[in-house]
Motif scaffolding. Structure first.
Motif, PDB file in Angstrom:
ATOM      1  N   ASP A  34      27.090 -21.806  21.320  1.00 23.16           N
ATOM      2  CA  ASP A  34      25.908 -22.095  20.501  1.00 23.16           C
ATOM      3  C   ASP A  34      26.175 -21.958  19.001  1.00 23.16           C
ATOM      4  OD1 ASP A  34      26.083 -19.363  20.230  1.00 23.16           O
ATOM      5  OD2 ASP A  34      24.056 -18.954  20.947  1.00 23.16           O
ATOM      6  N   LEU A  35      27.448 -21.909  18.626  1.00 26.80           N
ATOM      7  CA  LEU A  35      27.828 -21.849  17.213  1.00 26.80           C
ATOM      8  C   LEU A  35      28.359 -23.208  16.771  1.00 26.80           C
ATOM      9  CD1 LEU A  35      28.356 -20.178  14.592  1.00 26.80           C
ATOM     10  CD2 LEU A  35      30.662 -19.773  15.516  1.00 26.80           C
ATOM     11  N   LEU A  36      27.710 -23.786  15.788  1.00 35.37           N
ATOM     12  CA  LEU A  36      28.236 -24.996  15.155  1.00 35.37           C
ATOM     13  C   LEU A  36      29.198 -24.478  14.091  1.00 35.37           C
ATOM     14  CD1 LEU A  36      26.069 -27.987  13.861  1.00 35.37           C
ATOM     15  CD2 LEU A  36      28.418 -27.491  13.223  1.00 35.37           C
ATOM     16  N   SER A  37      30.468 -24.376  14.452  1.00 36.81           N
ATOM     17  CA  SER A  37      31.398 -23.657  13.586  1.00 36.81           C
ATOM     18  C   SER A  37      31.963 -24.496  12.449  1.00 36.81           C
ATOM     19  CB  SER A  37      32.528 -23.017  14.400  1.00 36.81           C
ATOM     20  OG  SER A  37      33.397 -23.987  14.921  1.00 36.81           O
ATOM     21  N   GLN A  38      31.993 -25.816  12.601  1.00 34.06           N
ATOM     22  CA  GLN A  38      32.499 -26.668  11.523  1.00 34.06           C
ATOM     23  C   GLN A  38      31.837 -28.039  11.605  1.00 34.06           C
ATOM     24  OE1 GLN A  38      36.827 -26.636  10.847  1.00 34.06           O
ATOM     25  NE2 GLN A  38      36.958 -25.148  12.506  1.00 34.06           N
ATOM     26  N   LEU A  39      31.499 -28.576  10.453  1.00 34.41           N
ATOM     27  CA  LEU A  39      31.031 -29.957  10.354  1.00 34.41           C
ATOM     28  C   LEU A  39      31.457 -30.451   8.981  1.00 34.41           C
ATOM     29  CD1 LEU A  39      27.539 -31.376  11.342  1.00 34.41           C
ATOM     30  CD2 LEU A  39      29.040 -32.404   9.654  1.00 34.41           C
ATOM     31  N   TYR A  40      32.402 -31.368   8.969  1.00 33.91           N
ATOM     32  CA  TYR A  40      32.940 -31.891   7.723  1.00 33.91           C
ATOM     33  C   TYR A  40      33.019 -33.409   7.799  1.00 33.91           C
ATOM     34  CZ  TYR A  40      34.313 -27.145   6.482  1.00 33.91           C
ATOM     35  OH  TYR A  40      34.292 -25.819   6.166  1.00 33.91           O
ATOM     36  N   GLY A  69      19.635 -23.535  21.578  1.00 34.74           N
ATOM     37  CA  GLY A  69      19.626 -23.124  20.179  1.00 34.74           C
ATOM     38  C   GLY A  69      21.026 -23.085  19.607  1.00 34.74           C
ATOM     39  N   LEU A  70      21.101 -23.135  18.296  1.00 30.81           N
ATOM     40  CA  LEU A  70      22.374 -23.149  17.574  1.00 30.81           C
ATOM     41  C   LEU A  70      22.312 -22.207  16.387  1.00 30.81           C
ATOM     42  CD1 LEU A  70      22.937 -27.010  17.304  1.00 30.81           C
ATOM     43  CD2 LEU A  70      24.514 -25.422  18.421  1.00 30.81           C
ATOM     44  N   SER A  71      23.470 -21.768  15.961  1.00 27.62           N
ATOM     45  CA  SER A  71      23.588 -21.065  14.691  1.00 27.62           C
ATOM     46  C   SER A  71      24.803 -21.611  13.961  1.00 27.62           C
ATOM     47  CB  SER A  71      23.713 -19.551  14.895  1.00 27.62           C
ATOM     48  OG  SER A  71      24.925 -19.242  15.550  1.00 27.62           O
ATOM     49  N   LEU A  72      24.851 -21.368  12.672  1.00 29.02           N
ATOM     50  CA  LEU A  72      25.985 -21.794  11.856  1.00 29.02           C
ATOM     51  C   LEU A  72      26.004 -20.965  10.585  1.00 29.02           C
ATOM     52  CD1 LEU A  72      24.949 -23.682   9.191  1.00 29.02           C
ATOM     53  CD2 LEU A  72      24.281 -25.151  11.079  1.00 29.02           C
ATOM     54  N   TRP A  73      27.138 -20.981   9.935  1.00 26.78           N
ATOM     55  CA  TRP A  73      27.306 -20.329   8.640  1.00 26.78           C
ATOM     56  C   TRP A  73      27.651 -21.379   7.599  1.00 26.78           C
ATOM     57  CZ3 TRP A  73      26.434 -15.219   7.748  1.00 26.78           C
ATOM     58  CH2 TRP A  73      26.368 -14.370   8.862  1.00 26.78           C
ATOM     59  N   THR A  74      27.113 -21.217   6.407  1.00 22.03           N
ATOM     60  CA  THR A  74      27.513 -22.050   5.278  1.00 22.03           C
ATOM     61  C   THR A  74      27.486 -21.171   4.034  1.00 22.03           C
ATOM     62  OG1 THR A  74      27.180 -24.164   4.145  1.00 22.03           O
ATOM     63  CG2 THR A  74      25.193 -22.939   4.749  1.00 22.03           C
ATOM     64  N   ALA A 102      24.357 -28.591   1.737  1.00 20.20           N
ATOM     65  CA  ALA A 102      24.393 -28.228   3.166  1.00 20.20           C
ATOM     66  C   ALA A 102      23.097 -27.537   3.564  1.00 20.20           C
ATOM     67  CB  ALA A 102      25.595 -27.331   3.472  1.00 20.20           C
ATOM     68  N   HIS A 103      22.567 -26.674   2.712  1.00 26.19           N
ATOM     69  CA  HIS A 103      21.298 -26.002   3.018  1.00 26.19           C
ATOM     70  C   HIS A 103      20.208 -27.046   3.254  1.00 26.19           C
ATOM     71  CE1 HIS A 103      22.454 -22.029   0.770  1.00 26.19           C
ATOM     72  NE2 HIS A 103      23.477 -22.554   1.417  1.00 26.19           N
ATOM     73  N   ARG A 104      20.099 -27.998   2.333  1.00 23.81           N
ATOM     74  CA  ARG A 104      19.065 -29.032   2.467  1.00 23.81           C
ATOM     75  C   ARG A 104      19.278 -29.845   3.742  1.00 23.81           C
ATOM     76  NH1 ARG A 104      20.110 -29.129  -3.073  1.00 23.81           N
ATOM     77  NH2 ARG A 104      21.503 -30.930  -2.899  1.00 23.81           N
ATOM     78  N   PHE A 105      20.521 -30.188   4.047  1.00 22.69           N
ATOM     79  CA  PHE A 105      20.835 -30.963   5.240  1.00 22.69           C
ATOM     80  C   PHE A 105      20.403 -30.217   6.496  1.00 22.69           C
ATOM     81  CE2 PHE A 105      23.840 -31.743   8.726  1.00 22.69           C
ATOM     82  CZ  PHE A 105      23.617 -33.091   8.946  1.00 22.69           C
ATOM     83  N   TYR A 106      20.823 -28.975   6.637  1.00 23.78           N
ATOM     84  CA  TYR A 106      20.499 -28.229   7.856  1.00 23.78           C
ATOM     85  C   TYR A 106      19.005 -27.921   7.952  1.00 23.78           C
ATOM     86  CZ  TYR A 106      25.478 -27.899   8.729  1.00 23.78           C
ATOM     87  OH  TYR A 106      26.787 -28.221   8.975  1.00 23.78           O
ATOM     88  N   GLU A 107      18.376 -27.610   6.836  1.00 23.26           N
ATOM     89  CA  GLU A 107      16.927 -27.351   6.862  1.00 23.26           C
ATOM     90  C   GLU A 107      16.162 -28.603   7.278  1.00 23.26           C
ATOM     91  OE1 GLU A 107      16.238 -25.686   2.960  1.00 23.26           O
ATOM     92  OE2 GLU A 107      17.301 -23.832   3.508  1.00 23.26           O
ATOM     93  N   ARG A 108      16.632 -29.771   6.859  1.00 23.05           N
ATOM     94  CA  ARG A 108      16.014 -31.032   7.272  1.00 23.05           C
ATOM     95  C   ARG A 108      16.107 -31.210   8.788  1.00 23.05           C
ATOM     96  NH1 ARG A 108      19.139 -34.495   4.609  1.00 23.05           N
ATOM     97  NH2 ARG A 108      20.028 -35.586   6.387  1.00 23.05           N
ATOM     98  N   HIS A 109      17.111 -30.600   9.393  1.00 22.83           N
ATOM     99  CA  HIS A 109      17.306 -30.692  10.840  1.00 22.83           C
ATOM    100  C   HIS A 109      16.717 -29.508  11.596  1.00 22.83           C
ATOM    101  CE1 HIS A 109      19.630 -34.377  11.036  1.00 22.83           C
ATOM    102  NE2 HIS A 109      20.156 -34.012   9.880  1.00 22.83           N
ATOM    103  N   ARG A 131      23.610 -17.479   7.215  1.00 23.34           N
ATOM    104  CA  ARG A 131      23.594 -17.908   8.613  1.00 23.34           C
ATOM    105  C   ARG A 131      22.288 -18.635   8.863  1.00 23.34           C
ATOM    106  NH1 ARG A 131      21.854 -15.756  13.629  1.00 23.34           N
ATOM    107  NH2 ARG A 131      21.121 -13.880  12.561  1.00 23.34           N
ATOM    108  N   TYR A 132      22.389 -19.825   9.423  1.00 21.71           N
ATOM    109  CA  TYR A 132      21.236 -20.630   9.795  1.00 21.71           C
ATOM    110  C   TYR A 132      21.109 -20.654  11.313  1.00 21.71           C
ATOM    111  CZ  TYR A 132      20.193 -22.704   5.250  1.00 21.71           C
ATOM    112  OH  TYR A 132      19.786 -22.902   3.959  1.00 21.71           O
ATOM    113  N   VAL A 133      19.878 -20.720  11.787  1.00 20.25           N
ATOM    114  CA  VAL A 133      19.631 -20.837  13.233  1.00 20.25           C
ATOM    115  C   VAL A 133      18.653 -21.977  13.481  1.00 20.25           C
ATOM    116  CG1 VAL A 133      20.115 -18.417  13.751  1.00 20.25           C
ATOM    117  CG2 VAL A 133      17.786 -19.106  13.204  1.00 20.25           C
ATOM    118  N   TRP A 134      18.838 -22.594  14.618  1.00 24.65           N
ATOM    119  CA  TRP A 134      17.918 -23.612  15.116  1.00 24.65           C
ATOM    120  C   TRP A 134      17.516 -23.225  16.519  1.00 24.65           C
ATOM    121  CZ3 TRP A 134      18.914 -26.696  19.456  1.00 24.65           C
ATOM    122  CH2 TRP A 134      17.903 -27.612  19.760  1.00 24.65           C
ATOM    123  N   GLN A 135      16.216 -23.229  16.757  1.00 26.57           N
ATOM    124  CA  GLN A 135      15.670 -22.977  18.087  1.00 26.57           C
ATOM    125  C   GLN A 135      14.828 -24.179  18.469  1.00 26.57           C
ATOM    126  OE1 GLN A 135      16.170 -20.345  20.203  1.00 26.57           O
ATOM    127  NE2 GLN A 135      17.714 -19.712  18.723  1.00 26.57           N
TER     128      GLN A 135
END
Length: 149
Positions: free
Chosen positions: A71-77, A102-107, A114-121, A142-146
């Protein structure tokens, strides 16, 4: 544009995307590993041992990469010139399919795009650190999505 699992033959292009993307998006962050070390890690660990996905464009090769660890999105490039074309959106949708609970990730905190991108999702900031827990020693979040109930 095709999203598919990475193969050993993709490792060099995956590393190229990672290096170009990191350097373009995070020019002030000091990378703790040389280009060669990154290439070796991608070839020897990331592609063979991780759930690594690539975005491939006909005639252009690999233009994006994503790594999931449960459940960790560890890389997206994404290759810098391929940002803003919906590839990241497709990767996040795939990640949510692969981890429907659910997912979590670090940026890094300085990576506002990246913050805006993930928050949009639908990701929400859950924790901020001083960076002492990452190799770059760069403050992160750390961001989380549920999924919605």
């Amino acid at each position: 544009m095709t999203l598919r699992r990475a193969t050993a033959d993709d490792a060099s292009q995956v590393a190229d995307v990672w290096l170009r993307s990191f350097d373009a998006a995070l020019p002030t962050v000091v990378r703790p590993h040389s280009d060669d070390a990154v290439r070796n890690h991608v070839r020897d660990v990331v592609v063979p041992d991780r759930e690594t996905w690539v975005a491939e464009s006909e005639g252009h090769g690999i233009v994006g990469m994503m790594v999931l660890a449960g459940d960790l999105l560890s890389q997206l490039y994404l290759a810098p010139d391929w940002r803003g074309r919906g590839i990241g959106d497709r990767f996040v949708a795939l990640a949510k399919e692969r981890a429907p609970g659910g997912l979590s990730l670090w940026t890094f905190q300085i990576n506002k795009p990246a913050h805006r991108f993930y928050e949009r999702h639908g990701f929400v900031a859950a924790e901020h650190t001083d960076g002492s827990g990452n190799e770059e020693r760069e403050p992160d979040v750390r961001y989380v999505w549920q999924p919605r109930a």
